[in-house]
Design a protein around this motif. Structure first.
Motif, PDB file in Angstrom:
ATOM      1  N   ASP A 101      37.221  39.801  33.094  1.00  0.00           N
ATOM      2  CA  ASP A 101      38.341  39.019  33.638  1.00  0.00           C
ATOM      3  C   ASP A 101      39.503  39.869  34.148  1.00  0.00           C
ATOM      4  OD1 ASP A 101      37.033  36.649  33.144  1.00  0.00           O
ATOM      5  OD2 ASP A 101      38.069  36.268  31.241  1.00  0.00           O
ATOM      6  N   PHE A 102      39.885  40.902  33.399  1.00  0.00           N
ATOM      7  CA  PHE A 102      41.115  41.625  33.693  1.00  0.00           C
ATOM      8  C   PHE A 102      40.892  43.128  33.762  1.00  0.00           C
ATOM      9  CE2 PHE A 102      42.725  38.089  30.777  1.00  0.00           C
ATOM     10  CZ  PHE A 102      43.051  37.235  31.823  1.00  0.00           C
ATOM     11  N   LEU A 131      46.645  33.395  34.412  1.00  0.00           N
ATOM     12  CA  LEU A 131      46.192  34.494  35.260  1.00  0.00           C
ATOM     13  C   LEU A 131      44.688  34.391  35.509  1.00  0.00           C
ATOM     14  CD1 LEU A 131      46.903  37.150  36.720  1.00  0.00           C
ATOM     15  CD2 LEU A 131      46.475  38.341  34.553  1.00  0.00           C
ATOM     16  N   ARG A 132      43.958  34.047  34.485  1.00  0.00           N
ATOM     17  CA  ARG A 132      42.495  33.936  34.598  1.00  0.00           C
ATOM     18  C   ARG A 132      42.100  32.862  35.610  1.00  0.00           C
ATOM     19  NH1 ARG A 132      41.792  32.636  29.720  1.00  0.00           N
ATOM     20  NH2 ARG A 132      41.767  34.750  28.882  1.00  0.00           N
ATOM     21  N   THR A 137      38.106  42.111  25.903  1.00  0.00           N
ATOM     22  CA  THR A 137      37.384  40.961  25.349  1.00  0.00           C
ATOM     23  C   THR A 137      37.293  39.743  26.255  1.00  0.00           C
ATOM     24  OG1 THR A 137      39.401  40.140  24.257  1.00  0.00           O
ATOM     25  CG2 THR A 137      38.001  41.661  23.001  1.00  0.00           C
ATOM     26  N   SER A 138      38.291  39.485  27.087  1.00  0.00           N
ATOM     27  CA  SER A 138      38.284  38.262  27.890  1.00  0.00           C
ATOM     28  C   SER A 138      37.134  38.274  28.894  1.00  0.00           C
ATOM     29  CB  SER A 138      39.608  38.110  28.638  1.00  0.00           C
ATOM     30  OG  SER A 138      39.622  36.911  29.384  1.00  0.00           O
ATOM     31  N   THR A 161      45.866  42.918  35.708  1.00  0.00           N
ATOM     32  CA  THR A 161      45.601  42.013  36.829  1.00  0.00           C
ATOM     33  C   THR A 161      44.187  41.452  36.694  1.00  0.00           C
ATOM     34  OG1 THR A 161      44.580  43.677  38.263  1.00  0.00           O
ATOM     35  CG2 THR A 161      47.000  43.506  38.321  1.00  0.00           C
ATOM     36  N   PRO A 162      43.851  40.435  37.507  1.00  0.00           N
ATOM     37  CA  PRO A 162      42.452  40.021  37.566  1.00  0.00           C
ATOM     38  C   PRO A 162      41.586  41.216  37.962  1.00  0.00           C
ATOM     39  CG  PRO A 162      43.834  38.394  38.637  1.00  0.00           C
ATOM     40  CD  PRO A 162      44.707  39.578  38.360  1.00  0.00           C
ATOM     41  N   LYS A 163      40.431  41.319  37.369  1.00  0.00           N
ATOM     42  CA  LYS A 163      39.572  42.476  37.629  1.00  0.00           C
ATOM     43  C   LYS A 163      39.135  42.493  39.092  1.00  0.00           C
ATOM     44  CE  LYS A 163      36.066  45.239  35.394  1.00  0.00           C
ATOM     45  NZ  LYS A 163      35.241  45.371  34.163  1.00  0.00           N
ATOM     46  N   GLY A 164      39.326  43.641  39.725  1.00  0.00           N
ATOM     47  CA  GLY A 164      38.956  43.802  41.116  1.00  0.00           C
ATOM     48  C   GLY A 164      39.972  43.253  42.097  1.00  0.00           C
ATOM     49  N   LYS A 165      41.101  42.754  41.582  1.00  0.00           N
ATOM     50  CA  LYS A 165      42.130  42.168  42.449  1.00  0.00           C
ATOM     51  C   LYS A 165      43.503  42.742  42.092  1.00  0.00           C
ATOM     52  CE  LYS A 165      39.614  37.791  42.981  1.00  0.00           C
ATOM     53  NZ  LYS A 165      39.676  36.305  42.776  1.00  0.00           N
TER      54      LYS A 165
END
Length: 325
Positions: free
Chosen positions: A261-262, A234-235, A255-256, A175-179
């Protein structure tokens, strides 16, 4: 960027337990993701050396069909947008787990493995039409693919393919990081939107989950031609989650956006073998590839490649034909 995700058919999960994670895989983080063109053709290389050796120097050259041996190359269909399995580095060179393994096998057989880029869901068709000699693209070995059966309809769609199994991997959600929105597994995706690569096991899992979601909590699925497109969506905030094979998902998370990002959520599921696909009836080529893979497993080259990419947990101990379920 087939389940390339572990790419395999998925039985309805009702009454079945999912497979546990196959172990944490530390994915190399020094390489960057990059895109690829549809017409890419590139010889697999290992540590800067050509995959091709002279027939005299290649111990297994006589196992190849004469036509392949005389041609000196094997055309490999691959979706070259699935880091770290196969992708383009900053210089545009095709790199990754698959190209390295292919190059090592090529040295045993005395031929070059030439990677040709294509979308994942057309690779088996390319084998049938003889556009490719092999397909090597994190493709999951399944009975449906072996038998030429469409996983969704159960109908026969072709002669099927044989697989030489060379790696094991499961499927992950990110998922998106923190979400994370409390997403911890497939059941938690009901009422959400997921992005996947078309024709992969992740796509199969999403479709199976969508059928089980309760009324009013539909799972929306957006399939893309490759995993990079799904990641971009997604990003940008266009979905709640994505799914890929664990090595690919973990690499994207690392890496993203420099790791911003994720994030991975939950455990891997549906651990299964990746296979090098060969058209049915091409037994001599299949057996030569199996012999080449067995040779590099025994001489230690395979383990070096697996360690280079930090994916030891997915290593196999022998080259098995059609080991998928």
């Amino acid at each position: 960027m087939t389940a390339r995700s572990t790419r395999r058919s998925f039985a309805a999960k009702s009454g079945q337990s999912r497979l546990a994670a196959i172990g944490a895989i530390a994915v190399a983080g020094s390489l960057l993701l990059s895109g690829c063109g549809d017409q890419t053709k590139e010889k697999a290389e290992d540590s800067g050396d050509s995959g091709r050796e002279s027939a005299a120097a290649a111990p297994l050259a006589d196992k190849l069909p004469k036509a392949v041996r005389d041609k000196g190359e094997i055309k490999v269909g691959s979706d070259i947008a699935y880091a770290p399995v196969e992708f383009k580095d900053d210089s545009g060179k095709t790199v990754g787990i698959d190209p390295d393994i292919a190059a090592a096998i090529g040295k045993q057989l005395g031929v070059d493995f030439v990677f040709e880029n294509g979308t994942f869901d057309t690779l088996i068709t390319g084998l049938r039409s003889k556009r490719y000699d092999l397909a090597m693209s994190a493709m999951t070995d399944t009975k449906d693919r072996q038998n030429g059966v469409d996983g969704d309809t159960g109908k026969k769609v072709g002669e099927g393919v044989d697989f030489v199994d060379y790696f094991n991997a499961g499927v992950s959600i990110y998922t998106p990081k923190g979400k994370t929105q409390n997403i911890k597994g497939w059941d938690d995706l009901c009422g959400k939107k997921i992005v996947v690569q078309r024709g992969t096991v992740s796509h199969d899992l999403a479709k199976a989950q969508a059928k089980e979601c309760p009324s009013g909590k539909k799972l929306a699925i957006e399939p893309y031609d490759n995993d990079q497109q799904a990641q971009t969506r997604l990003r940008s905030g266009g979905a709640d989650a994505g799914s890929s094979d664990f090595p690919v998902a973990a690499y994207a998370v690392k890496t993203s956006g420099g790791g911003k990002d994720f994030e991975l959520v939950g455990d891997q599921v549906e651990a299964a073998p990746y296979g090098i696909a060969v058209a049915k009836g091409n037994d001599e080529l299949r057996d030569a590839v199996q012999a080449g893979l067995d040779a590099i497993i025994k001489n230690g080259e395979y383990d070096k490649i697996i360690a280079k990419w930090g994916v030891e947990a997915g290593a196999v101990k022998e080259a098995v034909v059609n080991g998928g379920k």
